[in-house]
Design a protein around this motif. Structure first.
Motif, short mmCIF file in Angstrom:
data_model
loop_
_atom_site.label_atom_id
_atom_site.label_comp_id
_atom_site.label_asym_id
_atom_site.label_seq_id
_atom_site.Cartn_x
_atom_site.Cartn_y
_atom_site.Cartn_z
N VAL A 43 8.92 8.30 8.19
CA VAL A 43 7.48 8.27 7.98
C VAL A 43 6.98 9.68 7.63
CG1 VAL A 43 7.11 6.25 9.43
CG2 VAL A 43 7.01 8.54 10.45
N TYR A 80 13.54 -1.79 8.65
CA TYR A 80 12.87 -0.50 8.81
C TYR A 80 12.22 -0.44 10.19
CZ TYR A 80 13.01 -0.84 3.69
OH TYR A 80 13.41 -1.02 2.39
N ASN A 82 9.14 1.81 12.36
CA ASN A 82 8.15 2.87 12.49
C ASN A 82 7.69 2.88 13.95
OD1 ASN A 82 6.53 0.60 12.63
ND2 ASN A 82 5.33 1.06 10.80
N TRP A 114 4.66 5.29 5.49
CA TRP A 114 6.02 5.48 4.96
C TRP A 114 6.09 6.74 4.11
CZ3 TRP A 114 8.91 2.71 7.75
CH2 TRP A 114 8.59 1.41 8.10
N GLU A 119 8.81 2.41 0.32
CA GLU A 119 8.07 1.18 0.54
C GLU A 119 9.02 -0.01 0.71
OE1 GLU A 119 4.67 -0.70 1.49
OE2 GLU A 119 4.82 1.43 0.93
N VAL A 126 10.19 -5.15 8.92
CA VAL A 126 9.68 -3.93 9.55
C VAL A 126 9.50 -4.21 11.04
CG1 VAL A 126 7.77 -2.30 9.71
CG2 VAL A 126 8.54 -3.11 7.46
#
Length: 225
Positions: A43, A80, A82, A114, A119, A126
């Motif tokens: 990120v 992914y 975050n 991101w 992306e 995610v």
């Protein structure tokens, strides 16, 4: 991974360390049969020089994107992570209390967006987390199990934090951790190197980007047949 256990020692302590690890931890797991790729916490905070989390990890992202291209070609799952906190930080517990820069990951903060070039595709998963490991208090383990995954290719930041925690938990949840050396980064080379060394010794295999891409290319050829 460049195996520092085979390097010529600089002094008696280094020789003792190399001999000790070679005697106790000198095994490779190897790749499994059904992998998934995870990109951990790439990120903006780690790429913005005005943020105290900046870690100069663009080369790690570049390598991870090359691995992702190979993973997509091989048609394996791409995941992914975050970090997203409630505005109060209450769901970050002691981690949020201890690591003050985590305030950048309160929901809506631009530092949690991101990194450029990362992306996710609409078909890719995610997972938002509040702690270091991608497994802790998330659906990752059950998701991988449901898909029949046996190997987790690990990329992301930072090596000494979220990558190490994810590698250890991958091992503890029964998945083969493959840490892609060039596709992980940290804010300083010393913790980066020491944690790669320790993960490779005890929990999984640290492999080069080239080795992983070649293996994925073989999987991709099998899919196309």
């Amino acid at each position: 991974m460049t195996d520092s256990r085979n390097d010529e020692p600089d002094d008696d302590h280094a020789e003792s360390l190399a001999q000790s690890y070679r005697r106790a931890y000198d095994n490779r797991i190897g790749f499994g049969r059904k992998p998934a790729l995870i990109l951990v916490d790439f990120v903006r905070a780690y790429f913005d020089r005005d943020c105290e989390l900046y870690a100069d990890v663009q080369p790690a992202l570049d390598a991870a994107l090359r691995v992702r291209a190979a993973a997509r070609e091989a048609q394996i799952p791409v995941i992914y992570t975050n970090v997203v906190f409630h505005e109060s930080g209450m769901n970050g517990g002691r981690f949020f209390q201890k690591a003050l820069p985590l305030r950048h990951f309160v929901a809506g903060n631009p530092m949690g967006a991101w990194a450029d070039g990362l992306e996710p595709a609409a078909s890719e998963l995610v997972i938002s987390k509040q702690y270091a490991s991608a497994f802790f208090a998330t659906s990752l383990s059950s998701t991988l199990t449901a898909m029949g995954i046996d190997t987790l290719l690990i990329t992301g930041v930072t090596t000494s934090g979220c990558i190490r925690a994810t590698c250890v938990d991958s091992c503890q949840h029964g998945f083969i951790p493959i840490v892609v050396e060039e596709a992980c980064g940290d804010r300083h080379p010393a913790p980066h190197a020491s944690n790669l060394f320790d993960m490779d010794a005890k929990y999984g295999d640290v492999c080069s980007e080239h080795e992983v891409v070649v293996w994925l290319s073989g999987l991709g050829q099998s899919v196309r047949r």
